[in-house]
Design an enzyme around this catalytic site. Structure first.
Site, PDB file in Angstrom:
ATOM      1  N   HIS A   1      -4.424  -2.666 -11.961  1.00 35.06           N
ATOM      2  CA  HIS A   1      -5.006  -3.880 -11.212  1.00 35.06           C
ATOM      3  C   HIS A   1      -5.591  -4.741 -12.028  1.00 35.06           C
ATOM      4  O   HIS A   1      -6.106  -4.442 -13.018  1.00 35.06           O
ATOM      5  CB  HIS A   1      -5.760  -3.267 -10.095  1.00 35.06           C
ATOM      6  CG  HIS A   1      -6.365  -4.284  -9.306  1.00 35.06           C
ATOM      7  ND1 HIS A   1      -5.561  -4.841  -8.217  1.00 35.06           N
ATOM      8  CD2 HIS A   1      -7.530  -5.057  -9.326  1.00 35.06           C
ATOM      9  CE1 HIS A   1      -6.364  -5.927  -7.701  1.00 35.06           C
ATOM     10  NE2 HIS A   1      -7.492  -6.120  -8.421  1.00 35.06           N
TER      11      HIS A   1
ATOM     12  N   LEU B   1       0.769  -1.111  -0.087  1.00 41.45           N
ATOM     13  CA  LEU B   1       0.229   0.086  -0.223  1.00 41.45           C
ATOM     14  C   LEU B   1       1.014   1.216   0.034  1.00 41.45           C
ATOM     15  O   LEU B   1       1.985   1.055   0.554  1.00 41.45           O
ATOM     16  CB  LEU B   1      -1.015   0.019   1.136  1.00 41.45           C
ATOM     17  CG  LEU B   1      -1.788  -1.188   1.257  1.00 41.45           C
ATOM     18  CD1 LEU B   1      -2.639  -1.072   2.692  1.00 41.45           C
ATOM     19  CD2 LEU B   1      -3.058  -1.101   0.216  1.00 41.45           C
TER      20      LEU B   1
HETATM   21  C1  GRF Z   1       0.200  -7.410 -12.836  1.00 40.46           C
HETATM   22  O1  GRF Z   1      -0.666  -8.271 -13.021  1.00 40.46           O
HETATM   23  C2  GRF Z   1      -0.512  -6.038 -11.985  1.00 40.46           C
HETATM   24  O2  GRF Z   1      -1.636  -5.841 -12.785  1.00 40.46           O
HETATM   25  C3  GRF Z   1      -0.363  -6.330 -10.702  1.00 40.46           C
HETATM   26  O3  GRF Z   1       0.647  -7.013 -10.674  1.00 40.46           O
HETATM   27  C4  GRF Z   1       1.082  -7.716 -11.668  1.00 40.46           C
HETATM   28  C5  GRF Z   1       2.694  -7.335 -11.959  1.00 40.46           C
HETATM   29  O4  GRF Z   1       3.019  -8.018 -13.147  1.00 40.46           O
HETATM   30  N1  GRF Z   1      -0.578  -5.047  -9.882  1.00 40.46           N
HETATM   31  P1  GRF Z   1       4.485  -7.194 -13.754  1.00 40.46           P
HETATM   32  O5  GRF Z   1       5.531  -7.067 -12.551  1.00 40.46           O
HETATM   33  O6  GRF Z   1       4.276  -5.965 -14.519  1.00 40.46           O
HETATM   34  O7  GRF Z   1       5.070  -8.320 -14.570  1.00 40.46           O
END
Ligand code: GRF
Length: 198
Positions: A115, A98
């Site tokens: 997200h 967070l």
């Molecule tokens: C992604 O699916 C994003 O939505 C989430 O964490 C994952 C990160 O993946 N918050 P990466 O490190 O960008 O490959």
């Protein structure tokens, strides 16, 4: 005279595929920005290796004793590093903690996250598994402003992904990530250059 490119700072904890998609969009001039600094709370994170391979300044933050947030002193240090690098926009890309006052107060309305669900559905961890367990037929990804809550900030943009009967958590997450890699750079371009993208 050409305007200087807006500087973004990227925070991530994981593999850095969203970081890579942003860097690729910049290289292909689909996103007009400069990545001034990449920070990670995880010294082993792939995002740091990917950034260093592209000669983008990348640093691990000091180890935190909390799991879900940084100590205020460490978050203040992160904010200081971003400010020193000239960062104007803070982009979270797979950052697993967070964000609290030390960063939010130094970057008001300037912290953005992606997200892997259609918020407000399925906030929190493993949103793709949550979607499968809820038998959702459609999920996706959301770019949103960051506040001190967990995936609660105002929604900026979303992309849908259909859930297949054959989906496993891994296959669904992989398709959501493909959507993320298009949505995030395109949304950043619109946010950073509203005068061009009315
Ligand atoms: C992604 O699916 C994003 O939505 C989430 O964490 C994952 C990160 O993946 N918050 P990466 O490190 O960008 O490959």
């Amino acid at each position: 005279m050409l305007k200087p490119l807006p500087k973004i700072g990227i925070l991530g904890s994981g593999s850095g595929s969203n970081f890579a998609s942003i860097a690729r969009a910049i290289a292909e001039t689909r996103l007009h920005a400069e990545i001034a600094l990449v920070l990670s709370d995880n010294p082993e994170a792939g995002i740091l290796k990917k950034a260093s391979a592209l000669n983008i300044p990348a640093e691990a933050l000091p180890q935190s004793k909390f799991r879900t947030k940084l100590e205020p002193e460490i978050e203040a240090l992160a904010a200081e590093k971003l400010i020193m690098a000239g960062v104007e926009w803070v982009v979270l890309a797979g950052y697993m903690r967070l964000i609290k006052a030390p960063l939010l107060e130094r970057f008001p309305n300037r912290v953005i996250n992606i997200h892997p669900s259609l918020l407000p559905a399925f906030p929190g961890l493993e949103a793709w598994t949550q979607a499968l367990e809820a038998k959702a037929t459609v999920t996706g990804c959301t770019v949103h402003w960051v506040d001190a809550g967990m995936d609660t900030g105002e929604i900026i943009a979303q992309a849908k992904v259909h859930v297949l009967e054959s989906d496993t958590p891994a296959s669904l997450h992989a398709r959501i990530q493909v959507a993320e890699h298009t949505l995030y750079p395109a949304t950043l371009e619109r946010l950073l250059h509203p005068e061009v993208h009315r």
